[in-house]
Design a protein around this motif. Structure first.
Motif, PDB file in Angstrom:
ATOM      1  N   ALA A   1      17.287 -43.354 -34.509  1.00  0.00           N
ATOM      2  CA  ALA A   1      16.198 -44.325 -34.647  1.00  0.00           C
ATOM      3  C   ALA A   1      15.565 -44.301 -36.043  1.00  0.00           C
ATOM      4  O   ALA A   1      15.008 -45.305 -36.481  1.00  0.00           O
ATOM      5  N   LEU A   2      15.640 -43.184 -36.741  1.00  0.00           N
ATOM      6  CA  LEU A   2      15.019 -43.087 -38.054  1.00  0.00           C
ATOM      7  C   LEU A   2      15.899 -43.670 -39.160  1.00  0.00           C
ATOM      8  O   LEU A   2      15.435 -44.435 -39.996  1.00  0.00           O
ATOM      9  N   GLY A   3      17.187 -43.304 -39.167  1.00  0.00           N
ATOM     10  CA  GLY A   3      18.074 -43.741 -40.244  1.00  0.00           C
ATOM     11  C   GLY A   3      19.020 -44.866 -39.873  1.00  0.00           C
ATOM     12  O   GLY A   3      19.642 -45.464 -40.742  1.00  0.00           O
ATOM     13  N   GLY A   4      19.156 -45.159 -38.583  1.00  0.00           N
ATOM     14  CA  GLY A   4      20.031 -46.242 -38.151  1.00  0.00           C
ATOM     15  C   GLY A   4      21.499 -45.890 -38.033  1.00  0.00           C
ATOM     16  O   GLY A   4      22.322 -46.748 -37.747  1.00  0.00           O
ATOM     17  N   GLU A   5      21.858 -44.606 -38.223  1.00  0.00           N
ATOM     18  CA  GLU A   5      23.255 -44.218 -38.130  1.00  0.00           C
ATOM     19  C   GLU A   5      23.717 -44.232 -36.674  1.00  0.00           C
ATOM     20  O   GLU A   5      22.990 -43.855 -35.771  1.00  0.00           O
ATOM     21  N   LEU A   6      24.969 -44.643 -36.476  1.00  0.00           N
ATOM     22  CA  LEU A   6      25.596 -44.601 -35.158  1.00  0.00           C
ATOM     23  C   LEU A   6      25.970 -43.160 -34.853  1.00  0.00           C
ATOM     24  O   LEU A   6      26.661 -42.513 -35.637  1.00  0.00           O
ATOM     25  N   ARG A   7      25.491 -42.642 -33.714  1.00  0.00           N
ATOM     26  CA  ARG A   7      25.790 -41.263 -33.320  1.00  0.00           C
ATOM     27  C   ARG A   7      27.006 -41.203 -32.391  1.00  0.00           C
ATOM     28  O   ARG A   7      27.873 -40.376 -32.566  1.00  0.00           O
ATOM     29  N   TYR A   8      27.021 -42.044 -31.353  1.00  0.00           N
ATOM     30  CA  TYR A   8      28.094 -42.044 -30.360  1.00  0.00           C
ATOM     31  C   TYR A   8      28.386 -43.470 -29.926  1.00  0.00           C
ATOM     32  O   TYR A   8      27.486 -44.316 -29.890  1.00  0.00           O
ATOM     33  N   THR A   9      29.628 -43.687 -29.526  1.00  0.00           N
ATOM     34  CA  THR A   9      30.019 -44.892 -28.800  1.00  0.00           C
ATOM     35  C   THR A   9      30.584 -44.420 -27.472  1.00  0.00           C
ATOM     36  O   THR A   9      31.574 -43.677 -27.438  1.00  0.00           O
ATOM     37  N   LEU A  10      29.931 -44.784 -26.387  1.00  0.00           N
ATOM     38  CA  LEU A  10      30.326 -44.354 -25.043  1.00  0.00           C
ATOM     39  C   LEU A  10      31.209 -45.433 -24.432  1.00  0.00           C
ATOM     40  O   LEU A  10      30.781 -46.584 -24.311  1.00  0.00           O
ATOM     41  N   GLN A  11      32.420 -45.055 -24.048  1.00  0.00           N
ATOM     42  CA  GLN A  11      33.380 -46.024 -23.523  1.00  0.00           C
ATOM     43  C   GLN A  11      33.765 -45.677 -22.096  1.00  0.00           C
ATOM     44  O   GLN A  11      33.836 -44.507 -21.733  1.00  0.00           O
ATOM     45  N   GLY A  12      34.061 -46.718 -21.315  1.00  0.00           N
ATOM     46  CA  GLY A  12      34.485 -46.514 -19.932  1.00  0.00           C
ATOM     47  C   GLY A  12      34.166 -47.693 -19.037  1.00  0.00           C
ATOM     48  O   GLY A  12      34.800 -47.869 -18.000  1.00  0.00           O
ATOM     49  N   HIS A  13      33.185 -48.502 -19.416  1.00  0.00           N
ATOM     50  CA  HIS A  13      32.856 -49.680 -18.614  1.00  0.00           C
ATOM     51  C   HIS A  13      33.973 -50.711 -18.718  1.00  0.00           C
ATOM     52  O   HIS A  13      34.686 -50.781 -19.722  1.00  0.00           O
ATOM     53  N   GLN A  14      34.102 -51.518 -17.673  1.00  0.00           N
ATOM     54  CA  GLN A  14      35.130 -52.557 -17.629  1.00  0.00           C
ATOM     55  C   GLN A  14      34.584 -53.945 -17.956  1.00  0.00           C
ATOM     56  O   GLN A  14      35.310 -54.928 -17.893  1.00  0.00           O
ATOM     57  N   GLY A  15      33.298 -54.035 -18.267  1.00  0.00           N
ATOM     58  CA  GLY A  15      32.673 -55.309 -18.602  1.00  0.00           C
ATOM     59  C   GLY A  15      31.495 -55.090 -19.527  1.00  0.00           C
ATOM     60  O   GLY A  15      31.141 -53.946 -19.857  1.00  0.00           O
ATOM     61  N   PRO A  16      30.858 -56.175 -19.963  1.00  0.00           N
ATOM     62  CA  PRO A  16      29.698 -56.065 -20.852  1.00  0.00           C
ATOM     63  C   PRO A  16      28.596 -55.201 -20.234  1.00  0.00           C
ATOM     64  O   PRO A  16      28.322 -55.288 -19.041  1.00  0.00           O
ATOM     65  N   VAL A  17      27.982 -54.383 -21.053  1.00  0.00           N
ATOM     66  CA  VAL A  17      26.898 -53.503 -20.600  1.00  0.00           C
ATOM     67  C   VAL A  17      25.602 -54.291 -20.685  1.00  0.00           C
ATOM     68  O   VAL A  17      25.180 -54.697 -21.761  1.00  0.00           O
ATOM     69  N   ARG A  18      24.975 -54.509 -19.534  1.00  0.00           N
ATOM     70  CA  ARG A  18      23.790 -55.362 -19.432  1.00  0.00           C
ATOM     71  C   ARG A  18      22.472 -54.605 -19.498  1.00  0.00           C
ATOM     72  O   ARG A  18      21.437 -55.190 -19.775  1.00  0.00           O
ATOM     73  N   SER A  19      22.509 -53.300 -19.214  1.00  0.00           N
ATOM     74  CA  SER A  19      21.250 -52.561 -19.187  1.00  0.00           C
ATOM     75  C   SER A  19      21.510 -51.076 -19.454  1.00  0.00           C
ATOM     76  O   SER A  19      22.542 -50.547 -19.038  1.00  0.00           O
ATOM     77  N   VAL A  20      20.576 -50.432 -20.155  1.00  0.00           N
ATOM     78  CA  VAL A  20      20.637 -48.994 -20.405  1.00  0.00           C
ATOM     79  C   VAL A  20      19.250 -48.397 -20.196  1.00  0.00           C
ATOM     80  O   VAL A  20      18.237 -49.059 -20.434  1.00  0.00           O
TER      81      VAL A  20
END
Length: 163
Positions: free
Chosen positions: A24-43
């Motif tokens: 949140a401070l620097g904007g760097e991507l930390r992780y990409t979590l994969q496994g869903h079979q469709g668009p992720v609508r909520s976290v």
């Protein structure tokens, strides 16, 4: 998108079926979590910030934010999951999910020896009833319309009185 409870991380759901965790401070991507079979609508972050719940297609997935590992998959939805929210109480941790089938479900999240389990606590009523290959005994609180549907589909046991 949602901030972590400590405000140091942001989780975002995406149309490419992933959840991304950002600094949140620097904007760097930390992780990409994969496994869903469709668009992720909520976290949603767990209240302690150690896990994330994500809703996509007909599933909710629970993730560990340190390892990026999928901890559990809830596959109890007929239609798409559109929202998830998480809370902790002195009695345990709970997820709430909303779906395009017009239902709201509350799940108790428990850590057990073999991983995390999500146990359905309750589900809101639907505008319709779907029954396939089921025999129902001692049902309570059904509307007259749903009672008639059950009788028509032969899903009512002999000992069941729906009146």
């Amino acid at each position: 998108m949602v901030y972590s409870p400590n405000g140091e991380q942001i989780a975002s759901g995406s149309n490419d079926n992933t959840v991304r965790l950002w600094d949140a401070l620097g904007g760097e991507l930390r992780y990409t979590l994969q496994g869903h079979q469709g668009p992720v609508r909520s976290v949603a972050y767990s209240p302690n910030g150690q896990q994330i719940a994500s809703g996509s297609g007909n599933t909710v997935r629970l993730w560990d934010i340190v390892s990026g590992q999928c901890l559990s998959v809830i596959q109890a939805f007929r239609w798409g999951v559109t929202s998830v929210s998480w809370k902790a109480t002195p009695n345990g941790q709970y997820l709430v999910s909303g779906s395009t089938d017009k239902s709201v479900r509350q799940w108790e999240v428990k850590k057990e020896k073999d991983g995390y389990k999500a146990i359905l606590c309750w589900s809101s009523r639907h505008d319709f009833l779907t029954v396939t290959d089921t025999l129902i005994k001692r049902a309570q609180g059904l509307s007259r319309a749903n009672q008639q549907l059950l009788k028509q589909r032969g899903a009512v046991g002999e000992s069941l009185s729906l009146a």
